[in-house]
Design a protein around this motif. Structure first.
Motif, mmCIF file in Angstrom:
data_model
loop_
_atom_site.group_PDB
_atom_site.id
_atom_site.type_symbol
_atom_site.label_atom_id
_atom_site.label_comp_id
_atom_site.label_asym_id
_atom_site.label_seq_id
_atom_site.Cartn_x
_atom_site.Cartn_y
_atom_site.Cartn_z
ATOM 1 N N SER A 19 48.160 -43.356 -30.428
ATOM 2 C CA SER A 19 46.969 -44.215 -30.413
ATOM 3 C C SER A 19 47.238 -45.513 -31.160
ATOM 4 C CB SER A 19 45.779 -43.482 -31.035
ATOM 5 O OG SER A 19 46.041 -43.161 -32.391
ATOM 6 N N GLU A 20 46.363 -46.498 -30.942
ATOM 7 C CA GLU A 20 46.498 -47.790 -31.608
ATOM 8 C C GLU A 20 45.621 -47.841 -32.862
ATOM 9 O OE1 GLU A 20 45.944 -51.248 -29.271
ATOM 10 O OE2 GLU A 20 47.810 -50.990 -28.145
ATOM 11 N N ALA A 21 46.084 -48.610 -33.841
ATOM 12 C CA ALA A 21 45.312 -48.772 -35.078
ATOM 13 C C ALA A 21 45.640 -50.117 -35.704
ATOM 14 C CB ALA A 21 45.625 -47.650 -36.064
ATOM 15 N N THR A 22 44.696 -50.611 -36.487
ATOM 16 C CA THR A 22 44.892 -51.830 -37.277
ATOM 17 C C THR A 22 44.653 -51.488 -38.735
ATOM 18 O OG1 THR A 22 44.171 -53.271 -35.470
ATOM 19 C CG2 THR A 22 44.105 -54.182 -37.702
ATOM 20 N N VAL A 23 45.622 -51.792 -39.570
ATOM 21 C CA VAL A 23 45.484 -51.546 -41.008
ATOM 22 C C VAL A 23 45.669 -52.867 -41.753
ATOM 23 C CG1 VAL A 23 46.287 -49.161 -40.862
ATOM 24 C CG2 VAL A 23 47.927 -50.993 -41.312
#
Length: 438
Positions: A19-23
Protein backbone atom coordinates in the motif's frame (compact mmCIF):
# COMPACT_ATOMS: atom_id res chain seq x y z
CA UNK A 1 -2.90 23.54 5.50
CA UNK A 2 -2.94 20.68 7.99
CA UNK A 3 -1.48 17.53 6.38
CA UNK A 4 -4.51 15.22 6.37
CA UNK A 5 -2.77 12.67 4.14
CA UNK A 6 0.08 12.10 6.53
CA UNK A 7 0.32 8.76 8.35
CA UNK A 8 2.04 8.30 11.71
CA UNK A 9 4.71 5.61 11.83
CA UNK A 10 2.94 3.71 14.63
CA UNK A 11 0.02 3.05 12.26
CA UNK A 12 2.18 1.20 9.71
CA UNK A 13 2.62 -2.56 9.99
CA UNK A 14 3.64 -5.50 7.83
CA UNK A 15 -0.05 -5.91 6.98
CA UNK A 16 0.28 -2.71 4.88
CA UNK A 17 2.58 -4.47 2.40
CA UNK A 18 2.05 -3.03 -1.09
CA UNK A 19 0.00 0.00 0.00
CA UNK A 20 0.96 3.66 -0.35
CA UNK A 21 1.69 5.99 2.56
CA UNK A 22 3.01 9.47 3.26
CA UNK A 23 5.09 10.09 6.37
CA UNK A 24 6.76 13.21 7.72
CA UNK A 25 9.39 13.74 10.39
CA UNK A 26 13.05 14.27 11.15
CA UNK A 27 15.92 12.40 9.55
CA UNK A 28 17.04 10.20 12.40
CA UNK A 29 19.82 8.26 10.71
CA UNK A 30 21.50 7.95 7.29
CA UNK A 31 23.42 5.03 5.77
CA UNK A 32 24.99 5.12 2.30
CA UNK A 33 25.75 1.71 0.78
CA UNK A 34 26.65 3.05 -2.65
CA UNK A 35 23.65 3.22 -4.93
CA UNK A 36 21.33 2.51 -2.00
CA UNK A 37 20.54 5.00 0.76
CA UNK A 38 18.82 4.04 4.00
CA UNK A 39 17.04 7.03 5.50
CA UNK A 40 15.42 6.46 8.89
CA UNK A 41 12.60 8.97 9.41
CA UNK A 42 11.45 9.66 12.97
CA UNK A 43 8.10 11.09 14.00
CA UNK A 44 6.65 11.34 17.50
CA UNK A 45 5.34 7.76 17.34
CA UNK A 46 8.34 5.83 16.02
CA UNK A 47 10.84 5.34 13.20
CA UNK A 48 10.42 4.17 9.61
CA UNK A 49 13.17 2.99 7.30
CA UNK A 50 13.07 4.54 3.82
CA UNK A 51 15.12 2.68 1.17
CA UNK A 52 16.17 4.89 -1.76
CA UNK A 53 17.68 3.14 -4.78
CA UNK A 54 19.54 5.17 -7.40
CA UNK A 55 18.60 2.91 -10.30
CA UNK A 56 14.88 3.04 -9.47
CA UNK A 57 14.31 6.69 -8.46
CA UNK A 58 17.38 8.75 -9.49
CA UNK A 59 15.76 12.13 -8.75
CA UNK A 60 14.74 11.06 -5.25
CA UNK A 61 18.18 9.52 -4.72
CA UNK A 62 19.87 12.81 -5.65
CA UNK A 63 17.78 14.70 -3.09
CA UNK A 64 18.39 12.05 -0.45
CA UNK A 65 22.17 12.30 -0.95
CA UNK A 66 22.02 15.90 0.29
CA UNK A 67 20.12 15.07 3.47
CA UNK A 68 21.61 15.72 6.89
CA UNK A 69 20.71 14.50 10.35
CA UNK A 70 17.59 16.21 11.75
CA UNK A 71 16.38 17.64 8.42
CA UNK A 72 12.58 17.63 8.31
CA UNK A 73 11.25 15.62 5.36
CA UNK A 74 7.99 14.46 3.84
CA UNK A 75 8.14 11.12 2.03
CA UNK A 76 5.52 9.39 -0.13
CA UNK A 77 5.93 5.86 -1.39
CA UNK A 78 5.06 2.16 -1.28
CA UNK A 79 5.32 0.01 1.83
CA UNK A 80 7.04 -3.37 1.91
CA UNK A 81 6.98 -5.91 4.72
CA UNK A 82 10.46 -6.96 5.88
CA UNK A 83 11.98 -8.39 9.03
CA UNK A 84 15.08 -6.26 8.51
CA UNK A 85 13.41 -2.91 9.21
CA UNK A 86 12.18 -1.33 12.46
CA UNK A 87 8.53 -2.25 12.92
CA UNK A 88 8.70 -4.89 10.18
CA UNK A 89 7.93 -2.48 7.33
CA UNK A 90 9.92 -0.10 5.11
CA UNK A 91 9.10 2.50 2.47
CA UNK A 92 10.26 2.72 -1.17
CA UNK A 93 9.85 6.44 -1.97
CA UNK A 94 8.24 7.87 -5.06
CA UNK A 95 8.78 11.40 -3.78
CA UNK A 96 10.87 13.05 -1.05
CA UNK A 97 10.53 16.70 -0.04
CA UNK A 98 12.79 18.59 2.34
CA UNK A 99 10.43 20.66 4.45
CA UNK A 100 13.15 22.28 6.58
CA UNK A 101 16.92 21.89 6.68
CA UNK A 102 18.87 21.50 9.91
CA UNK A 103 21.37 24.36 9.83
CA UNK A 104 23.82 22.77 12.26
CA UNK A 105 24.82 19.36 13.53
CA UNK A 106 23.15 18.52 16.88
CA UNK A 107 25.28 19.34 19.91
CA UNK A 108 24.17 16.09 21.57
CA UNK A 109 23.58 12.72 19.93
CA UNK A 110 19.99 12.09 18.95
CA UNK A 111 20.22 8.89 16.92
CA UNK A 112 22.99 7.06 18.78
CA UNK A 113 22.93 5.67 22.30
CA UNK A 114 25.60 8.02 23.61
CA UNK A 115 25.37 9.00 27.26
CA UNK A 116 25.35 12.68 28.24
CA UNK A 117 25.08 14.00 31.76
CA UNK A 118 21.68 15.31 32.79
CA UNK A 119 22.78 18.94 33.04
CA UNK A 120 24.04 18.88 29.42
CA UNK A 121 20.80 17.25 28.30
CA UNK A 122 18.69 19.87 30.05
CA UNK A 123 20.78 22.71 28.61
CA UNK A 124 19.93 21.35 25.15
CA UNK A 125 16.44 20.14 26.01
CA UNK A 126 15.14 21.04 22.54
CA UNK A 127 17.48 18.36 21.18
CA UNK A 128 17.25 15.93 24.09
CA UNK A 129 13.48 15.52 23.66
CA UNK A 130 14.11 14.40 20.08
CA UNK A 131 15.74 11.23 21.40
CA UNK A 132 13.22 8.37 21.23
CA UNK A 133 13.84 7.39 24.87
CA UNK A 134 13.25 10.91 26.15
CA UNK A 135 10.26 11.43 23.90
CA UNK A 136 8.72 8.15 25.08
CA UNK A 137 8.66 9.38 28.69
CA UNK A 138 6.49 12.35 27.73
CA UNK A 139 4.18 10.32 25.53
CA UNK A 140 3.74 7.99 28.51
CA UNK A 141 3.11 11.00 30.75
CA UNK A 142 0.38 12.25 28.42
CA UNK A 143 -1.36 8.87 28.37
CA UNK A 144 -1.17 8.51 32.14
CA UNK A 145 -2.68 11.95 32.73
CA UNK A 146 -5.42 11.36 30.17
CA UNK A 147 -6.36 8.16 32.00
CA UNK A 148 -6.31 9.92 35.36
CA UNK A 149 -8.58 12.70 34.14
CA UNK A 150 -10.94 10.17 32.54
CA UNK A 151 -11.35 8.30 35.84
CA UNK A 152 -12.37 11.47 37.67
CA UNK A 153 -14.73 12.64 34.95
CA UNK A 154 -16.30 9.17 34.88
CA UNK A 155 -16.90 9.44 38.63
CA UNK A 156 -18.57 12.86 38.39
CA UNK A 157 -15.69 14.98 39.64
CA UNK A 158 -15.46 18.54 38.31
CA UNK A 159 -12.20 20.07 37.13
CA UNK A 160 -11.39 23.45 38.68
CA UNK A 161 -8.67 26.09 38.51
CA UNK A 162 -7.39 27.93 41.56
CA UNK A 163 -4.96 30.88 41.70
CA UNK A 164 -1.20 30.45 41.46
CA UNK A 165 -0.76 33.82 43.18
CA UNK A 166 -1.89 34.48 46.74
CA UNK A 167 -1.19 36.57 49.82
CA UNK A 168 -0.05 33.60 51.94
CA UNK A 169 1.11 30.02 51.63
CA UNK A 170 -1.08 27.02 52.32
CA UNK A 171 1.63 25.50 54.51
CA UNK A 172 2.01 28.58 56.66
CA UNK A 173 5.79 28.35 56.34
CA UNK A 174 8.61 30.42 54.90
CA UNK A 175 9.48 28.38 51.79
CA UNK A 176 7.67 30.75 49.43
CA UNK A 177 8.57 32.58 46.23
CA UNK A 178 7.65 36.26 46.67
CA UNK A 179 6.60 38.21 43.59
CA UNK A 180 5.73 41.85 43.00
CA UNK A 181 2.00 42.12 42.45
CA UNK A 182 1.32 45.71 41.40
CA UNK A 183 2.20 47.71 44.53
CA UNK A 184 2.30 44.85 47.05
CA UNK A 185 3.94 41.51 47.74
CA UNK A 186 2.34 38.22 46.78
CA UNK A 187 3.55 34.61 46.61
CA UNK A 188 3.57 31.79 44.11
CA UNK A 189 1.26 29.03 45.26
CA UNK A 190 2.68 26.24 47.43
CA UNK A 191 -0.53 24.28 47.01
CA UNK A 192 -4.20 24.80 46.08
CA UNK A 193 -5.11 23.28 49.45
CA UNK A 194 -6.95 26.20 51.02
CA UNK A 195 -8.88 26.97 47.84
CA UNK A 196 -9.90 23.33 47.42
CA UNK A 197 -11.40 23.38 50.90
CA UNK A 198 -13.17 26.67 50.27
CA UNK A 199 -14.78 25.14 47.19
CA UNK A 200 -15.88 22.00 49.04
CA UNK A 201 -17.41 24.24 51.69
CA UNK A 202 -19.25 26.00 48.87
CA UNK A 203 -20.73 22.81 47.42
CA UNK A 204 -18.05 21.54 45.02
CA UNK A 205 -18.07 18.19 46.76
CA UNK A 206 -16.08 16.31 44.07
CA UNK A 207 -13.31 18.28 42.44
CA UNK A 208 -9.85 17.90 40.96
CA UNK A 209 -7.24 20.26 39.61
CA UNK A 210 -4.14 19.80 37.48
CA UNK A 211 -1.73 22.63 38.16
CA UNK A 212 1.66 23.69 39.45
CA UNK A 213 3.01 24.34 42.93
CA UNK A 214 6.20 26.17 43.88
CA UNK A 215 8.58 25.40 46.75
CA UNK A 216 11.46 27.76 47.52
CA UNK A 217 13.60 25.05 49.09
CA UNK A 218 17.36 24.70 48.61
CA UNK A 219 17.78 21.04 47.73
CA UNK A 220 20.24 18.85 45.87
CA UNK A 221 18.43 15.55 45.35
CA UNK A 222 17.08 13.55 42.44
CA UNK A 223 13.57 13.72 43.95
CA UNK A 224 12.92 17.46 44.20
CA UNK A 225 12.30 20.41 41.91
CA UNK A 226 11.19 23.98 42.60
CA UNK A 227 8.16 23.90 40.30
CA UNK A 228 5.99 20.82 40.75
CA UNK A 229 3.14 19.51 38.61
CA UNK A 230 0.31 18.36 40.86
CA UNK A 231 -2.92 16.42 40.50
CA UNK A 232 -5.03 17.68 43.41
CA UNK A 233 -8.27 16.09 44.56
CA UNK A 234 -10.84 17.04 47.19
CA UNK A 235 -14.16 15.42 48.06
CA UNK A 236 -16.90 16.12 50.56
CA UNK A 237 -19.14 13.97 52.74
CA UNK A 238 -16.39 11.52 53.65
CA UNK A 239 -16.63 9.22 56.63
CA UNK A 240 -12.91 9.41 57.30
CA UNK A 241 -9.48 9.28 55.60
CA UNK A 242 -10.15 5.77 54.27
CA UNK A 243 -12.70 7.20 51.81
CA UNK A 244 -9.96 9.44 50.44
CA UNK A 245 -7.53 6.56 50.15
CA UNK A 246 -10.19 4.55 48.29
CA UNK A 247 -10.39 7.28 45.64
CA UNK A 248 -6.62 7.60 45.41
CA UNK A 249 -6.15 3.85 45.02
CA UNK A 250 -8.88 3.36 42.42
CA UNK A 251 -7.77 6.28 40.24
CA UNK A 252 -4.09 5.37 40.44
CA UNK A 253 -4.79 1.73 39.64
CA UNK A 254 -6.83 2.85 36.61
CA UNK A 255 -4.02 5.11 35.35
CA UNK A 256 -1.34 2.44 35.78
CA UNK A 257 -3.56 -0.13 34.08
CA UNK A 258 -4.19 2.21 31.16
CA UNK A 259 -0.47 2.83 30.70
CA UNK A 260 0.23 -0.91 30.89
CA UNK A 261 -2.26 -1.56 28.09
CA UNK A 262 -2.05 1.58 25.94
CA UNK A 263 1.59 2.66 26.24
CA UNK A 264 3.33 -0.58 25.32
CA UNK A 265 5.48 1.12 22.68
CA UNK A 266 6.68 3.73 25.17
CA UNK A 267 7.34 1.13 27.86
CA UNK A 268 9.34 -0.97 25.38
CA UNK A 269 11.45 2.02 24.36
CA UNK A 270 12.07 2.88 28.02
CA UNK A 271 12.50 -0.77 29.04
CA UNK A 272 10.10 -0.01 31.89
CA UNK A 273 7.50 -1.99 33.81
CA UNK A 274 4.99 0.15 35.74
CA UNK A 275 4.11 -2.70 38.15
CA UNK A 276 0.32 -2.69 38.22
CA UNK A 277 -0.72 -3.61 41.79
CA UNK A 278 -2.71 -6.83 41.75
CA UNK A 279 -4.04 -6.59 45.31
CA UNK A 280 -5.39 -3.76 47.50
CA UNK A 281 -2.73 -1.35 48.67
CA UNK A 282 -1.62 -2.20 52.23
CA UNK A 283 -2.55 0.45 54.81
CA UNK A 284 -0.26 0.59 57.82
CA UNK A 285 0.07 3.09 60.60
CA UNK A 286 3.00 5.42 60.94
CA UNK A 287 4.18 3.49 64.02
CA UNK A 288 3.92 0.17 62.17
CA UNK A 289 6.05 1.61 59.38
CA UNK A 290 8.73 2.77 61.80
CA UNK A 291 8.66 -0.62 63.52
CA UNK A 292 9.37 -2.36 60.19
CA UNK A 293 12.30 -0.01 59.62
CA UNK A 294 13.69 -0.66 63.09
CA UNK A 295 13.28 -4.42 63.15
CA UNK A 296 14.08 -5.37 59.56
CA UNK A 297 16.56 -2.70 58.50
CA UNK A 298 17.91 -1.31 61.77
CA UNK A 299 16.97 2.13 60.48
CA UNK A 300 15.60 4.80 62.80
CA UNK A 301 14.75 8.14 61.10
CA UNK A 302 16.20 11.07 63.03
CA UNK A 303 12.91 12.98 62.89
CA UNK A 304 10.37 11.06 64.97
CA UNK A 305 7.52 12.65 63.00
CA UNK A 306 8.69 11.44 59.59
CA UNK A 307 10.11 8.41 57.75
CA UNK A 308 12.88 10.14 55.71
CA UNK A 309 13.95 9.30 52.17
CA UNK A 310 15.92 6.20 53.11
CA UNK A 311 13.04 4.91 55.21
CA UNK A 312 10.60 5.31 52.31
CA UNK A 313 12.97 3.45 50.00
CA UNK A 314 13.40 0.60 52.50
CA UNK A 315 9.65 0.33 53.03
CA UNK A 316 9.30 0.15 49.25
CA UNK A 317 11.72 -2.78 49.17
CA UNK A 318 9.92 -4.50 52.05
CA UNK A 319 6.53 -4.37 50.35
CA UNK A 320 7.84 -5.00 46.83
CA UNK A 321 9.24 -8.31 48.08
CA UNK A 322 5.69 -9.14 49.16
CA UNK A 323 4.11 -8.17 45.84
CA UNK A 324 2.96 -4.66 46.82
CA UNK A 325 4.47 -1.81 44.77
CA UNK A 326 2.15 0.71 46.46
CA UNK A 327 1.44 1.22 50.17
CA UNK A 328 -0.32 3.81 52.35
CA UNK A 329 1.24 5.03 55.60
CA UNK A 330 -1.38 6.60 57.87
CA UNK A 331 -1.32 8.73 61.00
CA UNK A 332 1.67 11.06 60.89
CA UNK A 333 2.01 13.07 64.12
CA UNK A 334 2.21 16.88 64.41
CA UNK A 335 0.57 17.48 61.06
CA UNK A 336 -0.41 20.75 59.37
CA UNK A 337 -3.33 22.65 60.79
CA UNK A 338 -5.82 21.67 58.08
CA UNK A 339 -5.64 17.92 58.86
CA UNK A 340 -8.07 16.25 61.25
CA UNK A 341 -5.93 15.09 64.17
CA UNK A 342 -6.01 14.03 67.81
CA UNK A 343 -9.55 12.72 67.37
CA UNK A 344 -10.79 10.83 70.47
CA UNK A 345 -11.03 7.10 69.75
CA UNK A 346 -8.59 7.18 66.81
CA UNK A 347 -5.67 4.77 66.91
CA UNK A 348 -3.58 7.23 64.87
CA UNK A 349 -2.26 10.68 65.70
CA UNK A 350 -3.77 12.24 62.60
CA UNK A 351 -5.94 11.25 59.68
CA UNK A 352 -3.15 12.12 57.30
CA UNK A 353 -1.57 9.60 54.92
CA UNK A 354 1.27 9.34 52.42
CA UNK A 355 1.17 7.05 49.40
CA UNK A 356 4.49 5.36 48.65
CA UNK A 357 4.90 3.88 45.18
CA UNK A 358 8.06 1.88 44.56
CA UNK A 359 9.67 3.39 47.61
CA UNK A 360 8.96 7.03 46.85
CA UNK A 361 6.32 9.34 48.27
CA UNK A 362 3.86 10.19 45.51
CA UNK A 363 1.14 11.95 47.44
CA UNK A 364 0.02 13.27 50.79
CA UNK A 365 -3.58 13.54 51.85
CA UNK A 366 -6.19 12.71 54.40
CA UNK A 367 -9.31 13.97 56.10
CA UNK A 368 -9.39 17.72 56.73
CA UNK A 369 -10.53 19.60 59.78
CA UNK A 370 -13.97 21.03 59.04
CA UNK A 371 -14.76 22.54 62.45
CA UNK A 372 -13.74 26.20 62.31
CA UNK A 373 -13.09 26.48 66.05
CA UNK A 374 -10.74 23.50 66.07
CA UNK A 375 -9.15 24.84 62.89
CA UNK A 376 -8.35 28.18 64.51
CA UNK A 377 -7.04 26.43 67.61
CA UNK A 378 -4.76 24.21 65.55
CA UNK A 379 -3.44 27.21 63.63
CA UNK A 380 -2.54 29.07 66.80
CA UNK A 381 -0.88 25.96 68.27
CA UNK A 382 1.35 25.78 65.18
CA UNK A 383 2.24 29.46 65.23
CA UNK A 384 0.06 30.32 62.23
CA UNK A 385 -1.82 33.60 62.65
CA UNK A 386 -5.53 33.03 61.83
CA UNK A 387 -5.94 36.69 60.93
CA UNK A 388 -3.70 36.09 57.90
CA UNK A 389 -6.11 33.45 56.61
CA UNK A 390 -9.51 35.04 57.11
CA UNK A 391 -10.35 34.58 53.41
CA UNK A 392 -10.06 30.84 54.11
CA UNK A 393 -11.60 30.65 57.57
CA UNK A 394 -14.66 32.69 56.63
CA UNK A 395 -15.79 29.90 54.29
CA UNK A 396 -16.02 27.59 57.33
CA UNK A 397 -18.55 29.83 59.10
CA UNK A 398 -21.46 28.74 56.89
CA UNK A 399 -21.62 24.96 57.17
CA UNK A 400 -18.94 22.64 55.86
CA UNK A 401 -19.30 18.90 55.15
CA UNK A 402 -16.65 16.49 56.40
CA UNK A 403 -14.13 16.34 53.61
CA UNK A 404 -10.68 15.22 52.56
CA UNK A 405 -8.34 15.03 49.63
CA UNK A 406 -4.78 14.69 48.47
CA UNK A 407 -2.16 16.06 46.13
CA UNK A 408 -0.37 13.65 43.78
CA UNK A 409 3.05 14.62 42.42
CA UNK A 410 2.70 14.05 38.67
CA UNK A 411 6.43 14.31 38.00
CA UNK A 412 7.33 11.63 40.55
CA UNK A 413 4.50 9.42 39.31
CA UNK A 414 5.85 9.56 35.75
CA UNK A 415 9.40 9.05 37.02
CA UNK A 416 8.35 5.81 38.69
CA UNK A 417 6.22 4.63 35.78
CA UNK A 418 9.05 5.21 33.31
CA UNK A 419 11.84 3.97 35.56
CA UNK A 420 13.79 7.26 35.38
CA UNK A 421 16.72 8.01 37.66
CA UNK A 422 15.89 11.66 38.28
CA UNK A 423 12.53 13.43 38.57
CA UNK A 424 13.82 16.18 36.25
CA UNK A 425 13.83 13.64 33.42
CA UNK A 426 10.04 13.47 33.75
CA UNK A 427 9.65 17.25 33.29
CA UNK A 428 9.98 18.98 29.94
CA UNK A 429 11.62 22.13 31.31
CA UNK A 430 12.43 21.56 35.00
CA UNK A 431 13.11 24.35 37.48
CA UNK A 432 15.51 23.98 40.40
CA UNK A 433 17.61 26.42 42.45
CA UNK A 434 20.20 26.62 39.64
CA UNK A 435 18.00 26.43 36.54
CA UNK A 436 15.61 29.08 35.28
CA UNK A 437 16.06 28.35 31.56
CA UNK A 438 15.52 27.01 28.98
Amino acid sequence: MFDLDRTYVRELTADDDGSEATVAGHVHELRDLGGILFVVVRDRTGRLQVVVKEDETPDVFARAEDLASEDVVRVRGTLSATDQAPGGVELAPADLTVVSEARAAPSIEVSKDVEADLSTRLDARHLDVRKPETRAAFSLRSKAMRAMREWFYDHEFEEVDTPELSTAGAEGGADLFPVVYYDREAYLSQSPQLYKQILVASGFDRLFEVGHAFRAEDFGTSRHVSEIAMFDVELGYVEDHHDVMDVQEASLRHAIGHVTEQATRELDVLDADPALPEEPFPRLTFEEAREILREEFDHVPEDDTDLDTKGERLLGEHFADRGHPAVFVVGYPDEKFYYRQNVPGDDVASRKFDLLYRGQELSSGGQREHDVDRLRESMRAQGVAPENFEFYLEAFEYGVPPHGGYGLGIDRFVQQLAGLDNVKEAILFPRDPDRLEP
